[in-house]
Design a protein around this motif. Structure first.
Motif, PDB file in Angstrom:
ATOM      1  N   HIS A  53      49.534  40.984  49.640  1.00  0.00           N
ATOM      2  CA  HIS A  53      49.864  40.504  50.782  1.00  0.00           C
ATOM      3  C   HIS A  53      48.998  39.155  51.480  1.00  0.00           C
ATOM      4  O   HIS A  53      49.489  38.513  52.322  1.00  0.00           O
ATOM      5  CB  HIS A  53      50.776  41.265  51.874  1.00  0.00           C
ATOM      6  N   TYR A  54      47.805  39.309  51.054  1.00  0.00           N
ATOM      7  CA  TYR A  54      47.099  38.448  51.691  1.00  0.00           C
ATOM      8  C   TYR A  54      45.689  38.130  50.694  1.00  0.00           C
ATOM      9  O   TYR A  54      45.727  38.837  49.817  1.00  0.00           O
ATOM     10  CB  TYR A  54      46.243  38.943  52.887  1.00  0.00           C
ATOM     11  N   THR A  55      45.187  37.053  51.050  1.00  0.00           N
ATOM     12  CA  THR A  55      43.992  36.519  50.181  1.00  0.00           C
ATOM     13  C   THR A  55      42.570  37.055  50.832  1.00  0.00           C
ATOM     14  O   THR A  55      42.631  37.221  51.872  1.00  0.00           O
ATOM     15  CB  THR A  55      43.888  34.814  50.115  1.00  0.00           C
ATOM     16  N   ALA A  56      41.634  36.754  50.040  1.00  0.00           N
ATOM     17  CA  ALA A  56      40.265  37.014  50.526  1.00  0.00           C
ATOM     18  C   ALA A  56      40.116  36.137  51.909  1.00  0.00           C
ATOM     19  O   ALA A  56      39.428  36.844  52.707  1.00  0.00           O
ATOM     20  CB  ALA A  56      39.089  36.751  49.577  1.00  0.00           C
ATOM     21  N   GLU A  57      40.347  35.119  51.799  1.00  0.00           N
ATOM     22  CA  GLU A  57      40.289  34.071  52.858  1.00  0.00           C
ATOM     23  C   GLU A  57      41.066  34.584  54.164  1.00  0.00           C
ATOM     24  O   GLU A  57      40.450  34.531  55.347  1.00  0.00           O
ATOM     25  CB  GLU A  57      40.730  32.722  52.619  1.00  0.00           C
ATOM     26  N   ASP A  58      42.268  35.073  53.864  1.00  0.00           N
ATOM     27  CA  ASP A  58      43.053  35.656  55.122  1.00  0.00           C
ATOM     28  C   ASP A  58      42.234  36.885  55.537  1.00  0.00           C
ATOM     29  O   ASP A  58      42.244  36.887  56.897  1.00  0.00           O
ATOM     30  CB  ASP A  58      44.223  36.147  54.710  1.00  0.00           C
ATOM     31  N   ARG A  59      41.742  37.809  54.986  1.00  0.00           N
ATOM     32  CA  ARG A  59      40.881  38.898  55.486  1.00  0.00           C
ATOM     33  C   ARG A  59      39.847  38.540  56.293  1.00  0.00           C
ATOM     34  O   ARG A  59      39.724  39.023  57.309  1.00  0.00           O
ATOM     35  CB  ARG A  59      40.658  39.707  54.006  1.00  0.00           C
ATOM     36  N   GLN A  60      38.984  37.595  55.670  1.00  0.00           N
ATOM     37  CA  GLN A  60      37.753  37.173  56.337  1.00  0.00           C
ATOM     38  C   GLN A  60      38.098  36.260  57.859  1.00  0.00           C
ATOM     39  O   GLN A  60      37.548  36.640  58.601  1.00  0.00           O
ATOM     40  CB  GLN A  60      36.885  36.238  55.230  1.00  0.00           C
ATOM     41  N   ARG A  61      39.080  35.695  57.621  1.00  0.00           N
ATOM     42  CA  ARG A  61      39.663  34.759  58.907  1.00  0.00           C
ATOM     43  C   ARG A  61      40.018  35.845  59.987  1.00  0.00           C
ATOM     44  O   ARG A  61      39.622  35.565  61.232  1.00  0.00           O
ATOM     45  CB  ARG A  61      40.899  33.989  58.458  1.00  0.00           C
ATOM     46  N   PHE A  62      40.657  36.904  59.583  1.00  0.00           N
ATOM     47  CA  PHE A  62      41.221  37.856  60.411  1.00  0.00           C
ATOM     48  C   PHE A  62      39.957  38.690  61.194  1.00  0.00           C
ATOM     49  O   PHE A  62      39.785  38.845  62.489  1.00  0.00           O
ATOM     50  CB  PHE A  62      42.154  38.700  59.987  1.00  0.00           C
TER      51      PHE A  62
END
Length: 382
Positions: free
Chosen positions: A331-340
């Motif tokens: 449900h998310y990308t590596a970028e989504d994870r890092q951004r959060f």
């Protein structure tokens, strides 16, 4: 005129000229107006106020534009799906989860206006009415006052009067209302309806508890903020409550929460109405005890709210970070994870209390973003 409600109700339209003059003469209000509208001379503000003949006109002249500007500055989009309530002529009691002290009801009102509906009357605690001008301003802005600092007996009387006012507003004025499902915001975003709110709503009206609640057309409303600007303040409060047994928020804390909520970044903000629960109420067993009836009703409203959340990638990321796994990685990308992760670290940096417990605070932050997902999944599974 129903004088019983004079202490708590919004102003009548015919009272506005006098109140406008009192606000215009108040230096603290002038200062607030200059802060919010720095490019507009106060004489122009005063002139525009005096031209407003109704509360709705005042809201459309001042609040509507200011709130949309705030939405443009602090969100990545503001939306309302009202399709579950197709009849726009009915007055509803929107009962919702509570994310922001001011903006939950403010954003709802401007979104309703854009769909050709009236703004809502708003239940607001008197603990937030810190200055005399604020108390006047909110009553111009269709708020009715929830009196908090009372003895037990006074509280009961005040609750009964407020309930009668809500029934009168829906039934006689045909005016929709917004009310939070609980007193104060859920600090961990685990939104649950307090039975006490439903008990209060059932004090007014006639007949069986179910009939009384059907009179006010309860419509569950889910409010989803992608980011909560006050998340770090809520995490900080968790630690202070853990470390200081009798910790209580101050007036200054309330002000800081209001300011941070107003001007902080929120990402995407979505309002989703559920259907009015009258159909469900009509089917309820009238022989149930009151505690059982209220418990079932709370669960019904919670389920409707939870099932209507807008779930964002950061909710999935937070859940996986909290659990230490990758259950929702699709449900998310590596970028989504890092951004959060970067976002949470930045918010934690803003906490300045002594003996800052970073691992505790981080876990509380993750929990705030994981709980809506947990509740959503439980609601849609049933």
């Amino acid at each position: 005129m129903n004088v019983e409600f004079d202490e708590i109700r919004p102003y009548h339209d015919e009272e506005l000229p006098q109140i406008f003059e009192e606000l215009i003469a108040d230096p603290a209000f002038r200062q607030a107006a200059a802060t919010v509208m720095p490019d507009v001379p106060f004489d122009v503000v005063a002139q525009k106020m005096r031209a407003c003949k109704t509360k709705l006109e005042f809201q459309k002249t001042f609040c509507y534009g200011l709130l949309w500007k705030l939405a443009a500055d602090t969100t990545d989009g503001l939306s309302l799906d009202h399709t579950a309530l197709p009849d726009k002529k009915i007055a509803y009691t929107y009962i919702s989860n509570h994310r922001d002290i001011i903006l939950d009801s403010g954003f709802l009102s401007i979104l309703l206006v854009d769909q050709g509906m009236d703004t809502v009357e708003i239940a607001i605690g008197d603990n937030l009415l810190i200055y005399p001008w604020i108390k006047k301003f909110v009553r111009v802005n269709k708020s009715f006052i929830v009196l908090r600092a009372l003895s037990m007996r006074q509280k009961l009387e005040a609750s009964a009067r407020m309930s009668r006012y809500i029934h009168y507003t829906i039934g006689e004025k045909n005016q929709s209302i917004w009310i939070a499902q609980r007193e104060g915001r859920a600090k961990d975003a685990n939104d649950r309806t307090q039975d006490s709110v439903l008990k209060m709503l059932a004090m007014g009206g006639e007949g069986h508890v179910i009939d009384r609640l059907m009179e006010i057309n309860l419509a569950p409303l889910a409010i989803s903020y992608e980011y909560d600007p006050c998340d770090f303040l809520k995490a900080q409060e968790f630690q202070l409550k853990r470390d200081i047994p009798d910790y209580k928020k101050s007036t200054a804390d309330d002000l800081l929460n209001m300011q941070t909520g107003l001007f902080g970044y929120k990402g995407r903000v979505h309002f989703q109405t559920g259907a009015c629960i009258n159909d469900e109420l009509a089917k309820m067993d009238r022989s149930l005890s009151k505690p059982e009836l209220f418990a079932r009703l709370s669960a019904l409203i919670d389920k409707r709210i939870h099932a209507n959340y807008q779930i964002n990638p950061n909710n999935y990321v937070a859940h996986d970070l909290l659990e230490g796994n990758e259950t929702f990685a699709s449900h998310y990308t590596a970028e989504d994870r890092q951004r959060f992760i970067t976002y949470v670290d930045g918010q934690l940096d803003r906490i300045t209390i002594p003996n800052k417990d970073l691992s505790f605070l981080r876990e509380k932050m993750f929990l705030m973003y994981a709980n809506p997902l947990r509740n959503y999944l439980a609601a849609i599974k049933e």
